[in-house]
Design a protein around this motif. Structure first.
Motif, PDB file in Angstrom:
ATOM      1  N   THR A 112       0.824  -1.217   0.000  1.00 55.84           N
ATOM      2  CA  THR A 112       0.000   0.000   0.000  1.00 55.84           C
ATOM      3  C   THR A 112       0.854   1.261   0.000  1.00 55.84           C
ATOM      4  OG1 THR A 112      -0.193   0.036   2.419  1.00 55.84           O
ATOM      5  CG2 THR A 112      -1.880  -1.176   1.201  1.00 55.84           C
ATOM      6  N   HIS A 113       2.141   1.112   0.267  1.00 59.88           N
ATOM      7  CA  HIS A 113       3.043   2.270   0.251  1.00 59.88           C
ATOM      8  C   HIS A 113       3.542   2.584  -1.164  1.00 59.88           C
ATOM      9  CE1 HIS A 113       3.197   1.345   4.556  1.00 59.88           C
ATOM     10  NE2 HIS A 113       3.668   2.566   4.732  1.00 59.88           N
ATOM     11  N   CYS A 114       3.332   1.679  -2.099  1.00 60.43           N
ATOM     12  CA  CYS A 114       3.882   1.844  -3.447  1.00 60.43           C
ATOM     13  C   CYS A 114       3.084   2.878  -4.239  1.00 60.43           C
ATOM     14  CB  CYS A 114       3.861   0.508  -4.181  1.00 60.43           C
ATOM     15  SG  CYS A 114       4.804  -0.764  -3.314  1.00 60.43           S
TER      16      CYS A 114
ATOM     17  N   CYS B 248       6.612  -4.025  -4.133  1.00 60.98           N
ATOM     18  CA  CYS B 248       5.557  -3.501  -5.007  1.00 60.98           C
ATOM     19  C   CYS B 248       5.084  -4.433  -6.119  1.00 60.98           C
ATOM     20  CB  CYS B 248       6.025  -2.179  -5.632  1.00 60.98           C
ATOM     21  SG  CYS B 248       6.463  -0.905  -4.420  1.00 60.98           S
ATOM     22  N   ARG B 249       5.748  -5.538  -6.332  1.00 62.21           N
ATOM     23  CA  ARG B 249       5.289  -6.439  -7.391  1.00 62.21           C
ATOM     24  C   ARG B 249       4.103  -7.265  -6.885  1.00 62.21           C
ATOM     25  NH1 ARG B 249       9.411 -10.623 -10.079  1.00 62.21           N
ATOM     26  NH2 ARG B 249      10.216  -8.890 -11.313  1.00 62.21           N
ATOM     27  N   LYS B 250       3.011  -6.574  -6.678  1.00 58.39           N
ATOM     28  CA  LYS B 250       1.768  -7.179  -6.182  1.00 58.39           C
ATOM     29  C   LYS B 250       0.655  -6.818  -7.163  1.00 58.39           C
ATOM     30  CE  LYS B 250       3.605  -8.532  -2.191  1.00 58.39           C
ATOM     31  NZ  LYS B 250       4.963  -8.012  -2.360  1.00 58.39           N
ATOM     32  N   SER B 251      -0.334  -7.689  -7.294  1.00 59.35           N
ATOM     33  CA  SER B 251      -1.399  -7.471  -8.277  1.00 59.35           C
ATOM     34  C   SER B 251      -2.135  -6.163  -8.027  1.00 59.35           C
ATOM     35  CB  SER B 251      -2.383  -8.644  -8.252  1.00 59.35           C
ATOM     36  OG  SER B 251      -2.955  -8.801  -6.968  1.00 59.35           O
TER      37      SER B 251
ATOM     38  N   ASN C  93      -2.295  -3.421 -10.959  1.00 58.59           N
ATOM     39  CA  ASN C  93      -3.611  -3.039 -11.487  1.00 58.59           C
ATOM     40  C   ASN C  93      -3.851  -1.544 -11.343  1.00 58.59           C
ATOM     41  OD1 ASN C  93      -4.242  -5.660 -12.225  1.00 58.59           O
ATOM     42  ND2 ASN C  93      -5.269  -6.136 -10.297  1.00 58.59           N
ATOM     43  N   SER C  94      -3.412  -0.984 -10.215  1.00 62.74           N
ATOM     44  CA  SER C  94      -3.581   0.452 -10.008  1.00 62.74           C
ATOM     45  C   SER C  94      -2.730   1.255 -10.990  1.00 62.74           C
ATOM     46  CB  SER C  94      -3.204   0.814  -8.562  1.00 62.74           C
ATOM     47  OG  SER C  94      -3.455   2.171  -8.302  1.00 62.74           O
ATOM     48  N   LEU C  95      -1.509   0.786 -11.244  1.00 64.00           N
ATOM     49  CA  LEU C  95      -0.651   1.446 -12.232  1.00 64.00           C
ATOM     50  C   LEU C  95      -1.261   1.378 -13.628  1.00 64.00           C
ATOM     51  CD1 LEU C  95       2.892   0.263 -11.084  1.00 64.00           C
ATOM     52  CD2 LEU C  95       2.158   2.650 -11.284  1.00 64.00           C
ATOM     53  N   LYS C  96      -1.833   0.240 -13.971  1.00 57.11           N
ATOM     54  CA  LYS C  96      -2.459   0.089 -15.286  1.00 57.11           C
ATOM     55  C   LYS C  96      -3.677   1.003 -15.418  1.00 57.11           C
ATOM     56  CE  LYS C  96      -0.894  -4.675 -15.960  1.00 57.11           C
ATOM     57  NZ  LYS C  96      -1.268  -6.106 -15.965  1.00 57.11           N
ATOM     58  N   SER C  97      -4.416   1.177 -14.339  1.00 62.14           N
ATOM     59  CA  SER C  97      -5.568   2.097 -14.364  1.00 62.14           C
ATOM     60  C   SER C  97      -5.096   3.528 -14.574  1.00 62.14           C
ATOM     61  CB  SER C  97      -6.347   1.998 -13.044  1.00 62.14           C
ATOM     62  OG  SER C  97      -6.958   0.729 -12.913  1.00 62.14           O
TER      63      SER C  97
ATOM     64  N   LEU D 199       5.843  -0.004 -14.754  1.00 58.21           N
ATOM     65  CA  LEU D 199       5.286  -1.315 -15.103  1.00 58.21           C
ATOM     66  C   LEU D 199       6.374  -2.228 -15.684  1.00 58.21           C
ATOM     67  CD1 LEU D 199       1.838  -0.237 -16.552  1.00 58.21           C
ATOM     68  CD2 LEU D 199       2.212  -1.726 -14.572  1.00 58.21           C
ATOM     69  N   ARG D 200       7.222  -1.674 -16.532  1.00 60.79           N
ATOM     70  CA  ARG D 200       8.291  -2.499 -17.104  1.00 60.79           C
ATOM     71  C   ARG D 200       9.233  -2.995 -16.008  1.00 60.79           C
ATOM     72  NH1 ARG D 200       8.480   1.479 -21.122  1.00 60.79           N
ATOM     73  NH2 ARG D 200      10.366   2.371 -20.192  1.00 60.79           N
ATOM     74  N   LEU D 201       9.571  -2.118 -15.081  1.00 63.65           N
ATOM     75  CA  LEU D 201      10.484  -2.475 -14.007  1.00 63.65           C
ATOM     76  C   LEU D 201       9.907  -3.569 -13.122  1.00 63.65           C
ATOM     77  CD1 LEU D 201      12.662  -0.163 -11.848  1.00 63.65           C
ATOM     78  CD2 LEU D 201      11.060  -1.691 -10.694  1.00 63.65           C
TER      79      LEU D 201
END
Length: 279
Positions: free
Chosen positions: A122-124, A151-154, A158-162, A272-274
């Protein structure tokens, strides 16, 4: 049946043997080692069951505040960080990026924060501004490893993709608005150029620039012309073309361009790539 005298004799013999054994233990140091070990175990057990507050006080943290928690992090005091975690102190999200600054970065600290629950996914950051964190540290393999670990959590992905989708839509809409703006600017300019030149200057001469702090597009043109007239207005002797710069400025001010800055979108792409890279 054993006679009383025989019983006493046997008892005295046993006591003598016990005394000899104790003497051997004491003189050999085994007795004192056993007592010392017992005391150490008691001390250890006592420490294990001491409250986190008491242990923090003994470590020099008199107050269990967030500032003291940050002090433990800054000084890389892993034991104190773990104890603060037991008191349910969590790192504030705005302080998460500072863990990856060169002078602050310490893997034992991050491990302790993760283990104690003081830091989690949640800090990411996942917004277009915060996502710059990932690209900022992409050249440091160790930092990348820990960013992925946290941070490699779904939920983060998903939030980054949104955010990525929303920013893509915003830029597309901005480009569309800017295409329309070109025509609107031309229409605005023509509107004033089509007016009677002298009548427009007359109207501008009567306009009070102190009458209003918030102008409409037309009032902007009148205010610009009025200011120039007060300064002499010599340029207006050249005819209608003299008002073009004033009209252009006001048209651009009241028909602003849409922001097409794509740095936020690029930051999210990098994040996202990272995070998704399998390496």
């Amino acid at each position: 049946m054993m006679k009383f005298r025989d019983f006493v004799t046997s008892a005295c013999s046993a006591l003598s043997s016990l005394g000899t054994a104790l003497k051997i233990l004491i003189t050999s140091g085994i007795f004192f080692a056993a007592v010392s070990a017992f005391v150490d175990v008691r001390s250890l057990v006592k420490d294990l069951f001491a409250s986190p507050e008491k242990q923090l006080t003994e470590l020099g943290y008199q107050r269990r505040t967030y500032d003291e928690f940050l002090r433990a992090i800054a000084t890389r005091h892993v034991e104190a960080i773990e104890l603060f975690g037991k008191l349910h102190l969590r790192l504030k999200p705005q302080h998460f990026p500072s863990l990856f600054i060169d002078e602050n970065f310490a893997t034992p600290v991050i491990d302790a924060l993760l283990a104690s629950g003081s830091v989690d996914e949640t800090h990411c950051p996942t917004d277009i501004n915060g996502a710059a964190l990932y690209g900022m540290h992409s050249a440091n393999p160790e930092k990348v490893m820990y960013l992925r670990k946290v941070c490699r959590k779904s939920s983060v992905l998903n939030s980054l993709k949104s955010s990525q989708a929303a920013e893509t839509r915003r830029i597309a809409e901005a480009n569309s608005l800017n295409l329309e703006r070109t025509g609107k600017l031309e229409q605005c300019r023509r509107q004033y150029m089509a007016e009677n030149y002298l009548a427009l200057l007359e109207e501008a001469s009567r306009f009070s620039i102190l009458s209003n702090n918030q102008y409409s597009a037309r009032e902007c043109v009148l205010a610009e012309l009025n200011t120039s007239l007060l300064l002499g207005g010599r340029e207006f002797s050249h005819g209608p073309s003299a008002i073009v710069p004033y009209v252009q400025r006001c048209c651009e001010r009241y028909i602003p361009s849409a922001d097409v800055d794509d740095r936020g979108a690029r930051s999210i792409d990098t994040a996202l790539r990272l995070l998704l890279d399998a390496s």
